[in-house]
Design a protein around this motif. Sequence first.
Motif, PDB file in Angstrom:
ATOM      1  N   ASP A   1       0.800  -1.213   0.000  1.00 56.01           N
ATOM      2  CA  ASP A   1       0.000   0.000   0.000  1.00 56.01           C
ATOM      3  C   ASP A   1       0.838   1.270   0.000  1.00 56.01           C
ATOM      4  N   ASN A   2       1.539   1.508  -1.064  1.00 54.70           N
ATOM      5  CA  ASN A   2       2.471   2.633  -1.168  1.00 54.70           C
ATOM      6  C   ASN A   2       1.709   3.945  -1.345  1.00 54.70           C
ATOM      7  N   HIS A   3       1.747   4.782  -0.304  1.00 51.33           N
ATOM      8  CA  HIS A   3       1.080   6.084  -0.350  1.00 51.33           C
ATOM      9  C   HIS A   3       2.099   7.222  -0.376  1.00 51.33           C
ATOM     10  N   VAL A   4       3.354   6.904  -0.648  1.00 48.89           N
ATOM     11  CA  VAL A   4       4.423   7.888  -0.568  1.00 48.89           C
ATOM     12  C   VAL A   4       4.914   8.300  -1.952  1.00 48.89           C
ATOM     13  N   ASP A   5       4.931   7.391  -2.890  1.00 44.05           N
ATOM     14  CA  ASP A   5       5.574   7.624  -4.185  1.00 44.05           C
ATOM     15  C   ASP A   5       4.627   8.094  -5.271  1.00 44.05           C
ATOM     16  N   CYS A   6       3.551   8.787  -4.911  1.00 46.70           N
ATOM     17  CA  CYS A   6       2.575   9.232  -5.927  1.00 46.70           C
ATOM     18  C   CYS A   6       3.246  10.062  -7.014  1.00 46.70           C
TER      19      CYS A   6
ATOM     20  N   MET B   1       5.391  10.746 -12.527  1.00 44.81           N
ATOM     21  CA  MET B   1       6.503  10.996 -13.461  1.00 44.81           C
ATOM     22  C   MET B   1       6.704   9.802 -14.407  1.00 44.81           C
ATOM     23  N   ILE B   2       6.616   8.582 -13.871  1.00 40.67           N
ATOM     24  CA  ILE B   2       6.764   7.382 -14.703  1.00 40.67           C
ATOM     25  C   ILE B   2       5.682   7.373 -15.784  1.00 40.67           C
ATOM     26  N   TYR B   3       4.443   7.654 -15.394  1.00 48.95           N
ATOM     27  CA  TYR B   3       3.348   7.664 -16.362  1.00 48.95           C
ATOM     28  C   TYR B   3       3.546   8.774 -17.393  1.00 48.95           C
ATOM     29  N   MET B   4       3.953   9.955 -16.959  1.00 48.24           N
ATOM     30  CA  MET B   4       4.149  11.066 -17.905  1.00 48.24           C
ATOM     31  C   MET B   4       5.262  10.752 -18.901  1.00 48.24           C
ATOM     32  N   GLU B   5       6.347  10.139 -18.413  1.00 51.07           N
ATOM     33  CA  GLU B   5       7.463   9.820 -19.316  1.00 51.07           C
ATOM     34  C   GLU B   5       7.110   8.732 -20.324  1.00 51.07           C
ATOM     35  N   SER B   6       6.168   7.863 -19.960  1.00 51.73           N
ATOM     36  CA  SER B   6       5.879   6.723 -20.841  1.00 51.73           C
ATOM     37  C   SER B   6       4.712   6.985 -21.789  1.00 51.73           C
ATOM     38  N   TYR B   7       4.007   8.077 -21.619  1.00 53.06           N
ATOM     39  CA  TYR B   7       2.833   8.339 -22.456  1.00 53.06           C
ATOM     40  C   TYR B   7       3.247   8.708 -23.873  1.00 53.06           C
TER      41      TYR B   7
ATOM     42  N   SER C   1      -5.670   1.107 -22.609  1.00 56.71           N
ATOM     43  CA  SER C   1      -5.548  -0.354 -22.718  1.00 56.71           C
ATOM     44  C   SER C   1      -4.230  -0.788 -23.357  1.00 56.71           C
ATOM     45  N   LYS C   2      -3.597   0.089 -24.129  1.00 54.77           N
ATOM     46  CA  LYS C   2      -2.323  -0.238 -24.787  1.00 54.77           C
ATOM     47  C   LYS C   2      -1.128   0.388 -24.073  1.00 54.77           C
ATOM     48  N   TRP C   3      -1.360   1.064 -22.972  1.00 56.26           N
ATOM     49  CA  TRP C   3      -0.344   1.832 -22.274  1.00 56.26           C
ATOM     50  C   TRP C   3       0.453   0.938 -21.341  1.00 56.26           C
ATOM     51  N   ASP C   4       1.717   0.714 -21.656  1.00 51.39           N
ATOM     52  CA  ASP C   4       2.597  -0.098 -20.807  1.00 51.39           C
ATOM     53  C   ASP C   4       3.682   0.804 -20.240  1.00 51.39           C
ATOM     54  N   VAL C   5       3.618   1.052 -18.936  1.00 50.59           N
ATOM     55  CA  VAL C   5       4.600   1.936 -18.308  1.00 50.59           C
ATOM     56  C   VAL C   5       5.771   1.161 -17.732  1.00 50.59           C
ATOM     57  N   GLY C   6       5.708  -0.155 -17.787  1.00 47.96           N
ATOM     58  CA  GLY C   6       6.821  -0.967 -17.319  1.00 47.96           C
ATOM     59  C   GLY C   6       6.842  -1.192 -15.827  1.00 47.96           C
ATOM     60  N   LEU C   7       5.735  -0.917 -15.146  1.00 48.88           N
ATOM     61  CA  LEU C   7       5.681  -1.143 -13.704  1.00 48.88           C
ATOM     62  C   LEU C   7       5.289  -2.581 -13.395  1.00 48.88           C
ATOM     63  N   CYS C   8       5.835  -3.095 -12.333  1.00 41.83           N
ATOM     64  CA  CYS C   8       5.464  -4.430 -11.867  1.00 41.83           C
ATOM     65  C   CYS C   8       4.585  -4.258 -10.634  1.00 41.83           C
ATOM     66  N   PRO C   9       3.904  -5.319 -10.210  1.00 39.77           N
ATOM     67  CA  PRO C   9       3.087  -5.223  -8.996  1.00 39.77           C
ATOM     68  C   PRO C   9       3.951  -4.855  -7.789  1.00 39.77           C
ATOM     69  N   GLU C  10       3.302  -4.351  -6.738  1.00 41.76           N
ATOM     70  CA  GLU C  10       4.045  -3.978  -5.540  1.00 41.76           C
ATOM     71  C   GLU C  10       4.862  -5.165  -5.043  1.00 41.76           C
TER      72      GLU C  10
ATOM     73  N   ARG D   1      13.214   3.340  -6.438  1.00 39.39           N
ATOM     74  CA  ARG D   1      14.453   3.934  -5.924  1.00 39.39           C
ATOM     75  C   ARG D   1      15.286   4.481  -7.083  1.00 39.39           C
ATOM     76  N   ARG D   2      15.395   3.697  -8.169  1.00 42.18           N
ATOM     77  CA  ARG D   2      16.151   4.161  -9.344  1.00 42.18           C
ATOM     78  C   ARG D   2      15.474   5.372  -9.977  1.00 42.18           C
ATOM     79  N   MET D   3      14.138   5.367 -10.024  1.00 38.14           N
ATOM     80  CA  MET D   3      13.414   6.476 -10.627  1.00 38.14           C
ATOM     81  C   MET D   3      13.569   7.746  -9.793  1.00 38.14           C
ATOM     82  N   ARG D   4      13.521   7.623  -8.458  1.00 38.14           N
ATOM     83  CA  ARG D   4      13.751   8.796  -7.606  1.00 38.14           C
ATOM     84  C   ARG D   4      15.147   9.357  -7.839  1.00 38.14           C
ATOM     85  N   PHE D   5      16.136   8.466  -7.993  1.00 40.47           N
ATOM     86  CA  PHE D   5      17.511   8.887  -8.274  1.00 40.47           C
ATOM     87  C   PHE D   5      17.574   9.640  -9.601  1.00 40.47           C
ATOM     88  N   LYS D   6      16.914   9.097 -10.608  1.00 39.84           N
ATOM     89  CA  LYS D   6      16.902   9.722 -11.936  1.00 39.84           C
ATOM     90  C   LYS D   6      16.239  11.095 -11.883  1.00 39.84           C
ATOM     91  N   ILE D   7      15.106  11.196 -11.196  1.00 36.90           N
ATOM     92  CA  ILE D   7      14.390  12.468 -11.092  1.00 36.90           C
ATOM     93  C   ILE D   7      15.246  13.490 -10.350  1.00 36.90           C
TER      94      ILE D   7
END
Length: 115
Positions: free
Chosen positions: A5-10, A15-21, A27-36, A45-51
């Motif tokens: 239940d991640n309520h911290v990384d909104c 940012m991940i969704y914006m970069e992948s759009y 239905s065809k949108w693949d952002v590359g996220l895996c389940p929690e 962690r890598r994405m926070r580092f990149k941002i």
Amino acid sequence: MEDYDNHVDCGVFAMIYMESYVGDSVSKWDVGLCPESEKQVSLLRRMRFKIATNILLHTLNLHSQKIFDLAFKFQSEIPEQTRISIIVNAIKNRADRDPEKDVRKENVLKIDVDK
């Protein structure tokens, strides 16, 4: 980790969704996220580092050159083992500098009247 239940990384998720759009329907949108999972924790962690890197080194950041110079000096003048030790100690002592926040689901929307 059992209950994610991640309520911290909104913001990171946004940012991940914006970069992948690319204009496709949802239905065809693949952002590359895996389940929690631990894998997702690592990805975030890598994405926070990149941002953070993009913000710190962006040309509109008035302090970007100073940050770049400090990073270059750290990389070029400090021996690798010392750098690793500094980084490991900084991670170990992170709680002393930035205590963990209470992000349980029941506390996310609770108003703190003491502040």
